[in-house]
Design an enzyme around this catalytic site. Structure first.
Site: not given
Length: 320
Positions: A14-15, A119, A176
């Protein structure tokens, strides 16, 4: 005018994707941070070497020292361990809580004025812990989950109705996880409520139920397909959406894990709700009306988040 500074804490899938998007969109100069310094520097250099091709001038750097994030306007936190097949997000709690402590202290020391987007999973508990460890204002710390879950919901609805995703609006509330609350009643196709589309014969209630279930399990579906790691393209795009709304004061209404202080009957808790994000961070919580069934599902989701927060307090007494 000085460029914005974007700090990406965690340089995994993701980063790295966040860095690529931020550079291509010229959102600002990018610092990739990771305890594995070579990974951060390698990805920063790779993207920097691509910049002459895509024609943007953002500067990129990699580091393993929190001093490198000094003065960041936005910090996006992905540091931690991702899910593997068979794991729930909640299984990551003990490992990632320790990571949030280090990250929170690093941000507090070097980028106390940043807008922080978390996140790391389990999201709602981790963003709460990150805020506690950092001591930053609640309106400047938010969790990315609802934009992602809503994007999945929109994609599935667009597929079912065979329409453009641009014409589908939808959002998901709650934690989530498997108890999230996709709100069909507040979802539309070009302004037409989805339940009305069903009544017109475009789909069936059974198919809508299946889409809601698939949305709840959307992350796990990708984890199972990948075999190693978890989703990264859609989470990165979702976090960028939030960052852009903050940096450009767009005041978009986005579903995010935000701090509640009485709204929806909840207090001292981060959970997914629709919010307005502008230059002030989370500027307003949109307290929509829920019917009895929706409220029951939301309460169930909140209870799940509360259980995770209690577990965090048990693991780290400083959070009590």
């Amino acid at each position: 005018m000085a460029r914005n500074k974007i700090a990406l804490i965690g340089s995994g899938m993701i980063g790295g994707t966040l860095a690529h998007i931020a550079a291509r969109e010229e959102l600002g100069d990018v610092v990739l941070f990771d305890i594995a310094e070579g990974v951060a520097k390698g990805k920063a250099l790779d993207i920097a070497e691509a910049s002459p091709v895509f024609g943007k001038d953002s500067k990129l750097a990699g580091a393993d020292d929190y001093a490198a994030i000094a003065g960041a306007d936005v910090c996006i936190v992905t540091a931690g361990v991702p899910r593997k097949p068979g794991m729930s997000r909640d299984d990551l709690l003990g490992i990632n809580l320790k990571v949030m402590k280090a990250v929170g202290e690093g941000i507090a020391k070097h980028a106390p004025d940043a807008f922080v987007i978390c996140i790391t999973n389990p999201l709602d508990a981790m963003v709460w812990a990150l805020r506690e460890f950092s001591g930053l204002p609640h309106n400047k710390v938010v969790g990315m989950a609802g934009v992602l879950d809503s994007a999945r919901f929109r994609h599935f609805l667009a597929d079912e109705f065979e329409v453009s995703v641009e014409d589908v609006t939808a959002f998901v509330m709650g934690g989530h996880g498997d108890t999230m609350v996709p709100l069909l009643r507040y979802s539309t196709i070009a302004g037409i409520p989805v339940p009305d589309m069903v009544k017109m014969g475009w789909s069936t209630d059974e198919k809508m139920d299946a889409i809601i279930d698939r949305t709840r399990k959307g992350g796990g579906e990708i984890v199972a397909l990948l075999g190693t790691g978890s989703a990264f393209y859609a989470p990165a795009e979702s976090a960028i959406d939030m960052a852009v709304s903050y940096l450009r004061d767009k005041k978009r209404i986005l579903p995010c894990a935000a701090y509640l202080s009485g709204q929806f009957g909840q207090d001292d808790l981060y959970v997914g709700v629709p919010v307005v994000i502008g230059a002030g961070g989370v500027e307003k919580i949109v307290e929509i009306e829920l019917n009895a069934d929706e409220q029951t599902m939301f309460n169930n989701s909140v209870d799940s988040v509360k259980g995770l927060v209690s577990a965090c307090k048990g693991l780290d007494p400083s959070l009590g």
